[in-house]
Motif scaffolding. Sequence first.
Motif, PDB file in Angstrom:
ATOM      1  N   PRO A 310      37.690  27.142  42.001  1.00 60.10           N
ATOM      2  CA  PRO A 310      39.004  26.575  41.694  1.00 60.10           C
ATOM      3  C   PRO A 310      40.089  27.354  42.442  1.00 60.10           C
ATOM      4  O   PRO A 310      39.950  28.556  42.685  1.00 60.10           O
ATOM      5  N   LEU A 311      41.161  26.682  42.809  1.00 62.50           N
ATOM      6  CA  LEU A 311      42.202  27.325  43.601  1.00 62.50           C
ATOM      7  C   LEU A 311      42.841  28.514  42.890  1.00 62.50           C
ATOM      8  O   LEU A 311      43.318  29.451  43.531  1.00 62.50           O
ATOM      9  N   GLU A 312      42.864  28.491  41.568  1.00 64.26           N
ATOM     10  CA  GLU A 312      43.530  29.567  40.840  1.00 64.26           C
ATOM     11  C   GLU A 312      42.673  30.817  40.677  1.00 64.26           C
ATOM     12  O   GLU A 312      43.073  31.777  40.019  1.00 64.26           O
ATOM     13  N   SER A 313      41.502  30.851  41.286  1.00 66.82           N
ATOM     14  CA  SER A 313      40.581  31.982  41.134  1.00 66.82           C
ATOM     15  C   SER A 313      41.067  33.218  41.894  1.00 66.82           C
ATOM     16  O   SER A 313      41.827  33.129  42.853  1.00 66.82           O
ATOM     17  N   THR A 314      40.587  34.364  41.424  1.00 71.12           N
ATOM     18  CA  THR A 314      40.733  35.625  42.145  1.00 71.12           C
ATOM     19  C   THR A 314      39.353  36.046  42.620  1.00 71.12           C
ATOM     20  O   THR A 314      38.394  36.018  41.856  1.00 71.12           O
ATOM     21  N   VAL A 315      39.251  36.430  43.871  1.00 68.87           N
ATOM     22  CA  VAL A 315      37.959  36.759  44.467  1.00 68.87           C
ATOM     23  C   VAL A 315      37.843  38.265  44.647  1.00 68.87           C
ATOM     24  O   VAL A 315      38.765  38.910  45.160  1.00 68.87           O
ATOM     25  N   SER A 316      36.727  38.835  44.224  1.00 73.06           N
ATOM     26  CA  SER A 316      36.448  40.253  44.424  1.00 73.06           C
ATOM     27  C   SER A 316      34.956  40.470  44.252  1.00 73.06           C
ATOM     28  O   SER A 316      34.247  39.588  43.745  1.00 73.06           O
ATOM     29  N   PRO A 317      34.423  41.619  44.673  1.00 69.04           N
ATOM     30  CA  PRO A 317      32.997  41.879  44.486  1.00 69.04           C
ATOM     31  C   PRO A 317      32.613  41.800  43.015  1.00 69.04           C
ATOM     32  O   PRO A 317      33.358  42.244  42.135  1.00 69.04           O
ATOM     33  N   LEU A 318      31.439  41.228  42.756  1.00 68.38           N
ATOM     34  CA  LEU A 318      30.940  41.127  41.381  1.00 68.38           C
ATOM     35  C   LEU A 318      30.213  42.406  41.002  1.00 68.38           C
ATOM     36  O   LEU A 318      29.530  43.017  41.814  1.00 68.38           O
TER      37      LEU A 318
END
Length: 377
Positions: A310-318
């Motif tokens: 979704p566009l509102e996501s924040t992406v970072s290492p899991l």
Amino acid sequence: MASSSTQDHQQPFPTSAPPPTPSTTTLSSTSDSAATDLLSRLLHRLPPSLSNSATTPLLLRRRSSLSTTTTSPPIISFTDVKSSILSNLPCFFISQLGFFQLVNHLILPELANLAESDSADIFNLSTHQKQQYFPRHWPLGFDDEDEDEGDADSVFLDSVCSTESTELTLSSLREFTKEMNKVGLAVVEALTCALGIRCPGLDDPGAVNSLMWISDVNNDLGEKMVGSGRFYPYVVGLHYQMRKQCCNLLTDTGFVPVSCEVGSILVTIGDIAQVWSNGKLKKVRGKPSLSIEEGGNNATLSMSLLVTLPLESTVSPLFPRAEIGGTNQTENHEKDVQEETTRERRFNSFSFEDYAWRVYHERVPLKDPLDRFRNKL
């Protein structure tokens, strides 16, 4: 979900386009990134004739560097995809290639052919009908904004292939997209499990989105030139191989020509998966570009199912799971593991919407768009 947080999932995509310039992230761009962005913007401000002449030599030079040997991607069986990926993940072909082909799946060739026919019906419409039936609500809808620059006409559909038309049924395309989505989610789950990282809530309908990206490359330039065309970020991309036809992939190590088995699914690992894995996985940038041979009987429709966010996501290492003997660790120990992982993370967190908007509209392949978010360890 540990690191791709979402806020509100009432709508998978916004009903209006975001501002033309992405908002400023907390990470300052390096001078190297700023120079690349400036050059990209300058190239896109040129008139179409000059813009093509500016970018074409770069693309042709990249293409001339392609290996003359076509690669047959390694094969994974879908019947036991979790154990297959787990046993093969340490091997070169998944962690270092960024792509493989999936066989023994349940998607019949007949359904794929009917879906291709439905897709052809879309592109047989007039431009006015395509714009009316598939209005542009970025990233969804019909897109021919840059056809003067040689881009292929494309339509971006949600997971149920929504349309404003009562004339187009698209029943086969909808069923095909549904089945491809099941395969894509299974691959994402298998990859995250094999990496030992927290599965990003795949049972949550709002955790990930799927997007069917269909392009018609039957024009003078289109995807004949390797690396041209749009780029939308994703976790994994699925590309059903309906006929014997070579395509080109842009990987971390350059362009790679590949040829898959008819009826298999070419799986490409995307930039979001590379961030989730903290750099352990190599990626494919964008979707495959079909190789169009002069005078050949080539297919010009390209259908790709992208498992994205979704566009509102924040992406970072899991974060990795904290387990001993199959049982979860204490909360304090898990916190220690997360803090240690944070210190070793190769990527800073970033807004998916800002990143998607940037890479979609700035398509000159001068450098890896993820470089601006890499930590200098």
